[in-house]
Motif scaffolding. Structure first.
Motif, mmCIF file in Angstrom:
data_model
loop_
_atom_site.group_PDB
_atom_site.id
_atom_site.type_symbol
_atom_site.label_atom_id
_atom_site.label_comp_id
_atom_site.label_asym_id
_atom_site.label_seq_id
_atom_site.Cartn_x
_atom_site.Cartn_y
_atom_site.Cartn_z
ATOM 1 N N ALA A 117 65.864 -13.551 19.784
ATOM 2 C CA ALA A 117 66.520 -14.866 19.813
ATOM 3 C C ALA A 117 65.979 -15.785 18.731
ATOM 4 N N ARG A 118 64.677 -15.666 18.438
ATOM 5 C CA ARG A 118 64.085 -16.546 17.426
ATOM 6 C C ARG A 118 64.472 -16.140 16.007
ATOM 7 N N ALA A 156 70.949 -23.499 21.199
ATOM 8 C CA ALA A 156 70.444 -23.330 19.840
ATOM 9 C C ALA A 156 71.515 -22.790 18.902
ATOM 10 N N PHE A 157 72.307 -21.857 19.384
ATOM 11 C CA PHE A 157 73.285 -21.227 18.511
ATOM 12 C C PHE A 157 74.577 -22.021 18.373
ATOM 13 N N ASN A 158 74.702 -23.106 19.127
ATOM 14 C CA ASN A 158 75.800 -24.029 18.844
ATOM 15 C C ASN A 158 75.684 -24.586 17.433
ATOM 16 N N LEU A 159 74.448 -24.733 16.962
ATOM 17 C CA LEU A 159 74.254 -25.230 15.601
ATOM 18 C C LEU A 159 74.826 -24.266 14.566
ATOM 19 N N GLN A 401 65.743 -23.750 14.904
ATOM 20 C CA GLN A 401 66.306 -23.004 16.030
ATOM 21 C C GLN A 401 65.221 -22.681 17.052
ATOM 22 N N LYS A 402 64.056 -22.287 16.577
ATOM 23 C CA LYS A 402 62.931 -21.997 17.474
ATOM 24 C C LYS A 402 62.554 -23.255 18.254
ATOM 25 N N ASP A 407 62.349 -26.235 23.297
ATOM 26 C CA ASP A 407 62.548 -27.515 23.970
ATOM 27 C C ASP A 407 63.531 -27.418 25.133
ATOM 28 N N THR A 408 64.570 -26.607 24.987
ATOM 29 C CA THR A 408 65.598 -26.543 26.020
ATOM 30 C C THR A 408 65.302 -25.516 27.107
ATOM 31 N N PHE A 409 64.364 -24.605 26.850
ATOM 32 C CA PHE A 409 63.975 -23.637 27.880
ATOM 33 C C PHE A 409 62.915 -24.285 28.753
ATOM 34 N N ALA A 410 63.333 -24.985 29.764
ATOM 35 C CA ALA A 410 62.408 -25.735 30.615
ATOM 36 C C ALA A 410 62.880 -25.690 32.055
#
Length: 412
Positions: A117-118, A156-159, A401-402, A407-410
């Protein structure tokens, strides 16, 4: 960032203050700038530590999460800490027991697939794939953590999707860069959707860092400035700055074409960058002007012994007038390189031939174009648009992206 698990329930004992003091010493003696403390216990323990961290000036770099102590919670704790540590690029996380024992855990090998993913952002961008389909089937023992991971990946991949919409105007068509008349091509550029997407992205994702927000806001500022120039230009075609901004936009596209290994199109777009930039320069010097959908050049007619307005007719004429107009002499070797790039373009499928071009050809093209633009902008009469934009522009690359994934994996 380091993940630290605190195994503590208030009802178990009265060691809360001792554990907090132990954590505080840990934070100020370790090398990490940021920490996430995962309280594995009861809600009273979570509330205690949360209040302590919020009140302490020295713990402003600490995030706190909570997982309820149970059989399901233990599996969730294991998944969460392994996945989050992987996303952070670390190999280990820490565990503090209720009796102040510190244990170091290494990330289990079964979670290393999360590293994909990273590393997929650039691949998706260069191949124009807007979704990470390879991780759709990723399943962890805890369904809730799996859901968190998929949601973070999607965010992240929306970007990637937004970036593709920015670099390739709808309809996505490479020929759009090369075939439409100059003024029509410029006026057809629209970033309204891209601006809306970025603003919505910031609004919906409260956890992304302030630095990432600054990157996105800088993009929006560029779009706003470019769009305002286009509106002015539509009513007053003597305003040439819009050509410099558009040339920079083509430069961004050209970089992506190179990374995508589309070398022939990269060379052709390099010529388009220089032609667009020089058009703006010549308009500013009153040696060019838009006329309908075409550009006209003020060229000397040797037969009639006077200047006249003639259609540009392609890069060659624009380049010829620029060399005549530019107050500083150009090095002969640089002029030769421009001729070489033009010849490469003409021999490719985007010119008059069919030869495929190589990475070295594309690299020569971009370097030559950037050298000329840099020389113009160092001249007192030049406008340092490229230098300014290159300093301000931030690419949405793997590091951002990382950051968004982390930040969103919480869990809370």
């Amino acid at each position: 960032m380091m993940i630290v698990i605190v195994n503590h329930s208030i009802k178990m004992d009265g060691n809360s203050c001792s554990i907090y003091n132990y954590l505080f010493q840990l934070f100020i003696t370790r090398k990490y700038d940021n920490y996430e403390v995962v309280i594995y216990g009861d809600s009273k323990a979570f509330a205690f530590y949360k209040n302590k961290f919020e009140q302490s000036f020295f713990c402003s770099n600490v995030k706190i999460s909570f997982i309820s102590k149970s059989y399901i919670g233990l599996k969730r704790l294991n998944d969460y800490c392994n996945v989050k540590t992987c996303l952070l690029g670390e190999d280990e996380y820490l565990y503090i027991s209720h009796d102040l024992r510190l244990v170091t855990f290494s990330v289990s090998n079964i979670y290393k697939g999360v590293l994909i993913a990273r590393d997929m952002y650039d691949v998706c961008l260069y191949t124009r794939k807007g979704a990470l389909t390879g991780l759709i089937g990723l399943s962890l023992p805890d369904a809730y953590v799996t859901q968190l991971l998929r949601k973070s990946i999607k965010t992240a991949f929306n970007l990637v999707r937004y970036e593709l919409g920015f670099l390739y105007q709808v309809p996505v068509d490479d020929s759009f860069l090369l075939a439409v008349d100059e003024k029509e091509r410029l006026l057809r550029v629209s970033f309204q959707n891209y601006r809306s997407f970025l603003n919505d992205f910031v609004f919906r994702n409260k956890r992304i860092s302030d630095q990432t927000k600054e990157y996105i806001n800088a993009r929006v500022a560029y779009i706003d400035e470019f769009d305002s120039m286009i509106r002015v230009y539509e009513g007053d075609t003597n305003k040439s700055d819009v050509y410099f901004y558009y040339a920079f936009y083509l430069y961004l596209i050209c970089q992506n074409l190179y990374d995508s290994k589309k070398y022939s199109l990269c060379v052709s777009t390099s010529i388009r960058i220089l032609e667009t930039y020089l058009t703006g320069y010549l308009i500013g010097a009153s040696r060019a002007k838009p006329d309908g959908s075409r550009i006209k050049l003020h060229r000397y007619n040797h037969k009639k012994c006077n200047y006249e307005w003639v259609g540009a007719g392609g890069f060659g004429n624009v380049w010829e007038i620029f060399v005549d107009e530019f107050p500083l002499s150009l090095d002969a070797s640089l002029i030769s390189k421009v001729d070489k790039v033009k010849d490469l373009r003409n021999k490719s499928i985007y010119g008059h031939g069919y030869n495929p071009l190589t990475a070295s050809s594309a690299q020569l093209s971009m370097e030559t174009v950037m050298t000329i633009i840099s020389k113009i902008e160092k001249d007192a009469s030049g406008k340092p648009v490229f230098e300014k934009m290159k300093c301000k522009w931030v690419c949405f690359n793997k590091s951002i992206q990382k950051e968004i994934l982390v930040d969103t994996f919480a869990i809370s």
